[in-house]
Enzyme design. Structure first.
Site, PDB file in Angstrom:
ATOM      1  N   ASP A  13      -0.694 -10.636   9.410  1.00 20.76           N
ATOM      2  CA  ASP A  13       0.879 -10.465   9.324  1.00 20.76           C
ATOM      3  C   ASP A  13       1.906 -11.136  10.870  1.00 20.76           C
ATOM      4  O   ASP A  13       2.469  -9.540  10.546  1.00 20.76           O
ATOM      5  CB  ASP A  13       1.001  -9.033   9.461  1.00 20.76           C
ATOM      6  CG  ASP A  13       0.263  -8.741   8.409  1.00 20.76           C
ATOM      7  OD1 ASP A  13       0.111  -8.937   7.355  1.00 20.76           O
ATOM      8  OD2 ASP A  13      -1.076  -7.441   9.563  1.00 20.76           O
ATOM      9  N   GLY A  15       4.096 -13.169  10.640  1.00 23.55           N
ATOM     10  CA  GLY A  15       5.436 -13.681   9.696  1.00 23.55           C
ATOM     11  C   GLY A  15       4.796 -15.382   9.316  1.00 23.55           C
ATOM     12  O   GLY A  15       6.080 -16.182   9.291  1.00 23.55           O
ATOM     13  N   LYS A  18       7.023 -17.264   6.510  1.00 22.55           N
ATOM     14  CA  LYS A  18       8.360 -17.126   6.903  1.00 22.55           C
ATOM     15  C   LYS A  18       9.094 -18.289   8.039  1.00 22.55           C
ATOM     16  O   LYS A  18       9.468 -19.721   7.878  1.00 22.55           O
ATOM     17  CB  LYS A  18       9.560 -15.659   7.548  1.00 22.55           C
ATOM     18  CG  LYS A  18      11.192 -16.542   8.020  1.00 22.55           C
ATOM     19  CD  LYS A  18      10.734 -15.178   9.413  1.00 22.55           C
ATOM     20  CE  LYS A  18      12.339 -15.894   9.986  1.00 22.55           C
ATOM     21  NZ  LYS A  18      13.157 -14.941  10.744  1.00 22.55           N
ATOM     22  N   HIS A  41       2.344 -12.881   2.084  1.00 18.23           N
ATOM     23  CA  HIS A  41       3.467 -14.154   3.135  1.00 18.23           C
ATOM     24  C   HIS A  41       5.101 -13.372   1.800  1.00 18.23           C
ATOM     25  O   HIS A  41       5.171 -13.842   0.814  1.00 18.23           O
ATOM     26  CB  HIS A  41       2.655 -15.472   2.765  1.00 18.23           C
ATOM     27  CG  HIS A  41       1.636 -15.354   3.212  1.00 18.23           C
ATOM     28  ND1 HIS A  41       1.507 -17.082   3.427  1.00 18.23           N
ATOM     29  CD2 HIS A  41       1.383 -15.072   4.043  1.00 18.23           C
ATOM     30  CE1 HIS A  41       0.326 -17.440   4.394  1.00 18.23           C
ATOM     31  NE2 HIS A  41      -0.124 -15.999   4.563  1.00 18.23           N
ATOM     32  N   THR A 128      -9.606  -4.911   1.424  1.00 16.55           N
ATOM     33  CA  THR A 128      -7.952  -4.753   0.974  1.00 16.55           C
ATOM     34  C   THR A 128      -8.704  -4.537  -1.139  1.00 16.55           C
ATOM     35  O   THR A 128      -7.979  -4.016  -1.244  1.00 16.55           O
ATOM     36  CB  THR A 128      -7.148  -5.684   0.800  1.00 16.55           C
ATOM     37  OG1 THR A 128      -8.107  -7.152  -0.019  1.00 16.55           O
ATOM     38  CG2 THR A 128      -7.028  -6.242   1.906  1.00 16.55           C
ATOM     39  N   ARG A 142     -24.733 -18.537  -4.357  1.00 19.39           N
ATOM     40  CA  ARG A 142     -24.447 -19.677  -5.832  1.00 19.39           C
ATOM     41  C   ARG A 142     -24.613 -18.900  -6.752  1.00 19.39           C
ATOM     42  O   ARG A 142     -24.733 -19.427  -7.993  1.00 19.39           O
ATOM     43  CB  ARG A 142     -25.629 -21.216  -4.985  1.00 19.39           C
ATOM     44  CG  ARG A 142     -26.093 -21.715  -4.189  1.00 19.39           C
ATOM     45  CD  ARG A 142     -26.590 -22.374  -4.070  1.00 19.39           C
ATOM     46  NE  ARG A 142     -28.088 -21.362  -4.313  1.00 19.39           N
ATOM     47  CZ  ARG A 142     -28.978 -20.932  -2.900  1.00 19.39           C
ATOM     48  NH1 ARG A 142     -28.971 -22.370  -2.224  1.00 19.39           N
ATOM     49  NH2 ARG A 142     -29.910 -20.693  -2.400  1.00 19.39           N
ATOM     50  N   ALA A 295       1.920  -5.810   3.385  1.00 20.59           N
ATOM     51  CA  ALA A 295       2.428  -6.680   2.512  1.00 20.59           C
ATOM     52  C   ALA A 295       1.506  -6.605   0.744  1.00 20.59           C
ATOM     53  O   ALA A 295       2.037  -6.454  -0.087  1.00 20.59           O
ATOM     54  CB  ALA A 295       3.372  -7.961   2.618  1.00 20.59           C
ATOM     55  N   THR A 296       0.064  -6.539   1.251  1.00 21.90           N
ATOM     56  CA  THR A 296      -0.818  -6.739   0.087  1.00 21.90           C
ATOM     57  C   THR A 296      -1.181  -5.323   0.261  1.00 21.90           C
ATOM     58  O   THR A 296      -1.096  -4.715  -0.923  1.00 21.90           O
ATOM     59  CB  THR A 296      -1.547  -7.499   0.706  1.00 21.90           C
ATOM     60  OG1 THR A 296      -1.733  -8.613   1.146  1.00 21.90           O
ATOM     61  CG2 THR A 296      -3.211  -7.485  -0.139  1.00 21.90           C
ATOM     62  N   ARG A 301       0.430  -0.376   9.864  1.00 24.16           N
ATOM     63  CA  ARG A 301      -0.287  -1.326  10.276  1.00 24.16           C
ATOM     64  C   ARG A 301      -0.302  -0.622  12.068  1.00 24.16           C
ATOM     65  O   ARG A 301       0.504   0.099  12.100  1.00 24.16           O
ATOM     66  CB  ARG A 301      -0.213  -2.175  10.494  1.00 24.16           C
ATOM     67  CG  ARG A 301       0.630  -3.554   9.775  1.00 24.16           C
ATOM     68  CD  ARG A 301       1.307  -4.736   9.921  1.00 24.16           C
ATOM     69  NE  ARG A 301       2.090  -5.071   8.497  1.00 24.16           N
ATOM     70  CZ  ARG A 301       2.648  -5.810   7.983  1.00 24.16           C
ATOM     71  NH1 ARG A 301       3.129  -6.018   8.999  1.00 24.16           N
ATOM     72  NH2 ARG A 301       2.240  -6.323   6.858  1.00 24.16           N
ATOM     73  N   TYR A 400      13.996 -14.072  14.680  1.00 21.55           N
ATOM     74  CA  TYR A 400      14.499 -12.688  15.542  1.00 21.55           C
ATOM     75  C   TYR A 400      14.970 -12.014  14.374  1.00 21.55           C
ATOM     76  O   TYR A 400      16.335 -10.725  14.091  1.00 21.55           O
ATOM     77  CB  TYR A 400      15.528 -12.724  16.475  1.00 21.55           C
ATOM     78  CG  TYR A 400      16.735 -14.310  15.769  1.00 21.55           C
ATOM     79  CD1 TYR A 400      18.092 -13.550  15.299  1.00 21.55           C
ATOM     80  CD2 TYR A 400      16.857 -15.691  16.292  1.00 21.55           C
ATOM     81  CE1 TYR A 400      18.950 -14.539  14.593  1.00 21.55           C
ATOM     82  CE2 TYR A 400      17.171 -16.638  15.845  1.00 21.55           C
ATOM     83  CZ  TYR A 400      18.373 -16.330  15.565  1.00 21.55           C
ATOM     84  OH  TYR A 400      19.341 -17.397  14.400  1.00 21.55           O
TER      85      TYR A 400
END
Length: 420
Positions: A13, A15, A18, A41, A128, A142, A295-296, A301, A400
């Site tokens: 996370d 960034g 970007k 992302h 997740t 396998r 984001a997922t 956080r 920024y």
């Protein structure tokens, strides 16, 4: 031609999407080499937000092409969804993407397994629930399905028969997904991908192409979530470090640069050790200003101060040659900012963890630095210099704000300060 890898230097996370966007126009290929739909992302283009979980982070106006490598586990339903979103705004963009035929697939029963296994654990590990762990487990044991199976229905049905026999023996009536359900799902998503005109290839075919042109390798999550060197068992199921490019047939020795992306502070999603974690009003303020929600998963956080021992660990483990710092603006206006410089581990002071064990028992040792009004403040430059001195790697770029254009080189930042 230049080869660069972008990896997360913390717990994900940071960034990276970007940062990849910022560099993407300089590279002909953007390559995802690990992970799956557990990565998120976020990119902005013309004030619109796009969250990619599967696709490499290329800009719609870029000439770059994207490659999804064999080290990934592909959620085809999520992939189709992301491509349809891009196609709606940028017709024909799907043809910019290529998928490695050797990549393994996340199947509907993997997501079921994720739920079943997490519910059976005494202590949840914070998955997740996207089926990533079970898909990688099947790869290693396998019992997986590779993308190329979709082009041989007889082989696919035989494989599904064998795999379902094992899974139904293990889970019994807890597993609701049948082999026929999975087959229908795969045929449906295959047809949808063909309509979108996505390309299929392999790293063997693409090897000479990649070696003769510029390539940016886009990592997922962060070094501290790496399966081998992260805070195990609170890790992801694949490589998060530069050596993960081996899944595309590359060696780290072929990389010209490895950039580690870090926030000006630290965050973590889910369970696991977090030595510099903070709580209360201070944490809430940073979380809200930084929009620190996954984001997922959308999960809030966990938030903490910058952790230099963890960064030193990331530098050594992933061979970082440069740093990019993000969310610098989130700390604007704070009078004082804490930075963890060392750990106390079982009564001993350490500047770098010896192994991932140290993260579980570490007590942070802090220093306090002056805050800054904005990123044009000299105190912000001092903050960057302090990090560089402590880590031994230059911070070359600063982000920024959330937009791609809200990023500059450190040299440009210094010039801007001098001209004011």
């Amino acid at each position: 031609m230049k080869k660069m890898s972008i990896v997360g230097a913390q717990w994900g996370d940071e960034g990276k999407g970007k940062v990849v966007n910022y560099f993407s126009e300089k590279f002909e290929w953007i390559v995802r080499f690990s992970g799956g739909a557990n990565a998120g992302h976020t990119i902005y283009y013309k004030d619109k937000k796009y969250v990619n979980h599967m696709l490499p982070s290329i800009m719609p106006n870029s000439q770059s092409k994207g490659f999804l490598g064999a080290g990934m586990v592909l959620d085809l339903e999520k992939l189709v969804e992301e491509l349809n979103i891009l196609e709606a705004d940028f017709p024909g963009m799907s043809s910019k993407f290529y998928i490695d035929l050797e990549a393994f697939l996340v199947l509907p029963w993997h997501k079921e397994e994720d739920e079943i296994i997490e519910s059976m654990r005494k202590k949840p590990i914070g998955t997740t629930k996207r089926g990533i762990g079970p898909a990688y487990t099947d790869k290693v044991s396998r019992e997986g399905i590779k993308l190329y199976y979709l082009f041989d229905e007889k082989m696919l049905k035989e494989r599904l028969e064998d795999i379902y026999y094992l899974k139904s023996s293990l889970y019994g009536n807890k597993l609701k997904t049948s082999k026929d359900d999975v087959f229908e799902y795969l045929m449906k998503t295959k047809n949808e991908l063909e309509k979108l005109k996505i390309n299929y290839a392999s790293a063997v075919e693409m090897g000479n192409v990649f070696r003769s042109t510029s390539v940016l390798f886009e990592g997922a999550q962060g070094v501290l979530l790496d399966l081998d060197f992260g805070t195990y068992p609170f890790v992801t199921s694949s490589s998060c470090m530069a050596h993960g490019v081996s899944s595309v047939g590359f060696s780290t020795f072929e990389l010209d640069e490895v950039y580690g992306v870090l926030k000006a502070y630290t965050t973590r999603v889910g369970s696991g050790p977090f030595p510099t974690e903070i709580f209360g009003e201070e944490a809430h303020k940073i979380r809200e200003l930084g929009k620190e929600y996954g984001a997922t998963t959308g999960r809030p956080r966990r938030v903490g101060w910058l952790d230099l021992p963890a960064l030193r660990y990331a530098k050594i483990r992933s061979g970082l040659t440069g740093l990019v710092i993000t969310k610098a603006d989130v700390l604007n206006g704070l009078d004082k900012i804490k930075v963890c410089t060392h750990y106390e581990v079982n009564g001993k002071t350490k500047d770098t963890p010896s192994s991932s064990y140290d993260f579980f028992v570490a007590k942070p040792i802090y220093t306090e630095l002056n805050g800054w009004k904005d990123t044009n403040d000299i105190n912000f430059l001092k903050y960057l210099s302090y990090i560089e001195e402590q880590i031994g790697v230059d911070i070359d770029y600063i982000s920024y704000g959330p937009k791609t254009e809200e990023m500059c080189s450190k040299n440009d930042l210094i010039l801007n300060m001098e001209n004011k």
